[in-house]
Write a protein that holds these residues in place. Sequence first.
Motif, PDB file in Angstrom:
ATOM      1  N   ILE A 150      -3.082  13.378  -8.439  1.00 22.19           N
ATOM      2  CA  ILE A 150      -3.185  12.211  -7.566  1.00 22.19           C
ATOM      3  C   ILE A 150      -2.683  12.615  -6.197  1.00 22.19           C
ATOM      4  CG2 ILE A 150      -2.358   9.856  -7.154  1.00 22.19           C
ATOM      5  CD1 ILE A 150      -2.171   9.562 -10.202  1.00 22.19           C
ATOM      6  N   ASP A 151      -3.484  12.353  -5.188  1.00 22.18           N
ATOM      7  CA  ASP A 151      -3.103  12.707  -3.822  1.00 22.18           C
ATOM      8  C   ASP A 151      -1.936  11.846  -3.343  1.00 22.18           C
ATOM      9  OD1 ASP A 151      -5.131  14.595  -3.652  1.00 22.18           O
ATOM     10  OD2 ASP A 151      -6.543  13.192  -2.738  1.00 22.18           O
ATOM     11  N   PRO A 152      -0.958  12.472  -2.673  1.00 25.28           N
ATOM     12  CA  PRO A 152       0.154  11.706  -2.113  1.00 25.28           C
ATOM     13  C   PRO A 152      -0.359  10.663  -1.130  1.00 25.28           C
ATOM     14  CG  PRO A 152       0.602  14.062  -2.020  1.00 25.28           C
ATOM     15  CD  PRO A 152      -0.830  13.907  -2.440  1.00 25.28           C
ATOM     16  N   HIS A 153       0.225   9.486  -1.173  1.00 21.94           N
ATOM     17  CA  HIS A 153      -0.070   8.373  -0.267  1.00 21.94           C
ATOM     18  C   HIS A 153      -1.468   7.800  -0.468  1.00 21.94           C
ATOM     19  CE1 HIS A 153       3.618   9.681   1.593  1.00 21.94           C
ATOM     20  NE2 HIS A 153       3.078  10.867   1.828  1.00 21.94           N
ATOM     21  N   SER A 154      -2.153   8.152  -1.546  1.00 27.57           N
ATOM     22  CA  SER A 154      -3.495   7.650  -1.819  1.00 27.57           C
ATOM     23  C   SER A 154      -3.415   6.241  -2.415  1.00 27.57           C
ATOM     24  CB  SER A 154      -4.209   8.573  -2.800  1.00 27.57           C
ATOM     25  OG  SER A 154      -3.579   8.499  -4.077  1.00 27.57           O
ATOM     26  N   PRO A 155      -4.541   5.510  -2.413  1.00 30.40           N
ATOM     27  CA  PRO A 155      -4.545   4.206  -3.078  1.00 30.40           C
ATOM     28  C   PRO A 155      -4.157   4.306  -4.558  1.00 30.40           C
ATOM     29  CG  PRO A 155      -6.481   4.423  -1.688  1.00 30.40           C
ATOM     30  CD  PRO A 155      -5.794   5.777  -1.713  1.00 30.40           C
ATOM     31  N   ALA A 156      -4.544   5.386  -5.223  1.00 31.58           N
ATOM     32  CA  ALA A 156      -4.173   5.563  -6.634  1.00 31.58           C
ATOM     33  C   ALA A 156      -2.666   5.692  -6.791  1.00 31.58           C
ATOM     34  CB  ALA A 156      -4.875   6.785  -7.207  1.00 31.58           C
ATOM     35  N   GLU A 157      -2.032   6.478  -5.931  1.00 27.50           N
ATOM     36  CA  GLU A 157      -0.577   6.617  -6.006  1.00 27.50           C
ATOM     37  C   GLU A 157       0.096   5.278  -5.720  1.00 27.50           C
ATOM     38  OE1 GLU A 157       2.560   9.793  -4.427  1.00 27.50           O
ATOM     39  OE2 GLU A 157       1.861   8.439  -2.844  1.00 27.50           O
ATOM     40  N   LYS A 158      -0.379   4.581  -4.708  1.00 26.91           N
ATOM     41  CA  LYS A 158       0.208   3.274  -4.356  1.00 26.91           C
ATOM     42  C   LYS A 158       0.048   2.268  -5.484  1.00 26.91           C
ATOM     43  CE  LYS A 158      -0.373   4.051   0.550  1.00 26.91           C
ATOM     44  NZ  LYS A 158      -1.148   3.779   1.744  1.00 26.91           N
ATOM     45  N   ALA A 159      -1.038   2.384  -6.269  1.00 30.49           N
ATOM     46  CA  ALA A 159      -1.278   1.475  -7.388  1.00 30.49           C
ATOM     47  C   ALA A 159      -0.464   1.853  -8.624  1.00 30.49           C
ATOM     48  CB  ALA A 159      -2.762   1.451  -7.728  1.00 30.49           C
ATOM     49  N   GLY A 160       0.124   3.049  -8.626  1.00 28.97           N
ATOM     50  CA  GLY A 160       0.930   3.478  -9.759  1.00 28.97           C
ATOM     51  C   GLY A 160       0.158   4.182 -10.848  1.00 28.97           C
ATOM     52  N   ILE A 161      -1.059   4.617 -10.550  1.00 26.74           N
ATOM     53  CA  ILE A 161      -1.836   5.377 -11.526  1.00 26.74           C
ATOM     54  C   ILE A 161      -1.164   6.732 -11.731  1.00 26.74           C
ATOM     55  CG2 ILE A 161      -4.078   6.465 -11.937  1.00 26.74           C
ATOM     56  CD1 ILE A 161      -5.292   4.119 -10.300  1.00 26.74           C
ATOM     57  N   ARG A 190     -14.356  -0.990  -2.609  1.00 30.22           N
ATOM     58  CA  ARG A 190     -13.506  -1.830  -3.463  1.00 30.22           C
ATOM     59  C   ARG A 190     -13.800  -1.481  -4.915  1.00 30.22           C
ATOM     60  NH1 ARG A 190     -10.525  -5.690  -1.224  1.00 30.22           N
ATOM     61  NH2 ARG A 190     -10.994  -6.264   0.906  1.00 30.22           N
ATOM     62  N   LEU A 191     -12.750  -1.130  -5.625  1.00 28.09           N
ATOM     63  CA  LEU A 191     -12.928  -0.637  -6.996  1.00 28.09           C
ATOM     64  C   LEU A 191     -12.139  -1.463  -7.992  1.00 28.09           C
ATOM     65  CD1 LEU A 191     -12.424   3.155  -6.263  1.00 28.09           C
ATOM     66  CD2 LEU A 191     -14.581   1.896  -6.317  1.00 28.09           C
ATOM     67  N   ILE A 192     -12.722  -1.667  -9.147  1.00 22.30           N
ATOM     68  CA  ILE A 192     -12.019  -2.209 -10.305  1.00 22.30           C
ATOM     69  C   ILE A 192     -11.994  -1.083 -11.321  1.00 22.30           C
ATOM     70  CG2 ILE A 192     -12.012  -3.927 -12.137  1.00 22.30           C
ATOM     71  CD1 ILE A 192     -13.619  -5.738 -10.186  1.00 22.30           C
ATOM     72  N   LEU A 193     -10.796  -0.628 -11.648  1.00 18.26           N
ATOM     73  CA  LEU A 193     -10.632   0.526 -12.543  1.00 18.26           C
ATOM     74  C   LEU A 193     -10.089   0.084 -13.889  1.00 18.26           C
ATOM     75  CD1 LEU A 193      -8.876   3.005 -10.102  1.00 18.26           C
ATOM     76  CD2 LEU A 193     -11.322   2.662 -10.452  1.00 18.26           C
ATOM     77  N   LYS A 194     -10.674   0.590 -14.959  1.00 13.63           N
ATOM     78  CA  LYS A 194     -10.121   0.414 -16.296  1.00 13.63           C
ATOM     79  C   LYS A 194      -9.591   1.763 -16.725  1.00 13.63           C
ATOM     80  CE  LYS A 194     -11.067  -1.204 -20.941  1.00 13.63           C
ATOM     81  NZ  LYS A 194     -12.096  -1.711 -21.856  1.00 13.63           N
ATOM     82  N   GLN A 225      -9.510  -4.555  -7.639  1.00 11.28           N
ATOM     83  CA  GLN A 225      -9.622  -4.522  -6.173  1.00 11.28           C
ATOM     84  C   GLN A 225      -8.749  -3.463  -5.511  1.00 11.28           C
ATOM     85  OE1 GLN A 225     -11.977  -6.056  -4.600  1.00 11.28           O
ATOM     86  NE2 GLN A 225     -12.662  -7.228  -6.326  1.00 11.28           N
ATOM     87  N   ILE A 226      -8.851  -2.246  -5.954  1.00 15.32           N
ATOM     88  CA  ILE A 226      -8.242  -1.136  -5.210  1.00 15.32           C
ATOM     89  C   ILE A 226      -9.132  -0.885  -4.004  1.00 15.32           C
ATOM     90  CG2 ILE A 226      -7.754   1.341  -5.231  1.00 15.32           C
ATOM     91  CD1 ILE A 226      -6.864   1.048  -8.087  1.00 15.32           C
ATOM     92  N   VAL A 227      -8.540  -0.891  -2.820  1.00 18.13           N
ATOM     93  CA  VAL A 227      -9.305  -0.688  -1.594  1.00 18.13           C
ATOM     94  C   VAL A 227      -9.179   0.766  -1.179  1.00 18.13           C
ATOM     95  CG1 VAL A 227      -9.583  -1.368   0.809  1.00 18.13           C
ATOM     96  CG2 VAL A 227      -8.932  -3.067  -0.902  1.00 18.13           C
ATOM     97  N   VAL A 228     -10.329   1.409  -0.975  1.00 11.77           N
ATOM     98  CA  VAL A 228     -10.370   2.825  -0.648  1.00 11.77           C
ATOM     99  C   VAL A 228     -10.852   2.976   0.795  1.00 11.77           C
ATOM    100  CG1 VAL A 228     -11.419   5.036  -1.221  1.00 11.77           C
ATOM    101  CG2 VAL A 228     -10.902   3.385  -3.038  1.00 11.77           C
TER     102      VAL A 228
END
Length: 71
Positions: free
Chosen positions: A8-19, A47-51, A64-67
Motif C-alpha cells: 500500500i502506497d504511503p498517504h494513498s486513499p487505501a492507507e487512509k481508509a485502513g486497508i 469513486r470506488l466501492i471496495l469489498k 466511496q473511496i475517492v481516488v
Amino acid sequence: MSTVITSIDPHSPAEKAGIAVGEQLLEINGHHIVDVLDYKFHTYDPRLILKLKEENGLDYTFDQIVVSNGA
C-alpha cells in the motif's frame, strides 16, 4: 478467486481508509476481481466501492473511496 494486497502506497486513499497488506480484494464497484488486469480496469473510476476480506476471513466493504488521478 481474488487478489491479495501485497503493498500500500504511503498517504494513498487505501492507507487512509485502513486497508492492510494481506487482505484480499474481492470486488470493485460490484465487479469480481480475479487478477491485476481486473484491478487496473475497474479502478479507473474516481469513486470506488471496495469489498475486501481480512486475513481472519471476515468480509467488509469500503464505500466511496475517492481516488485522485494525479490531476
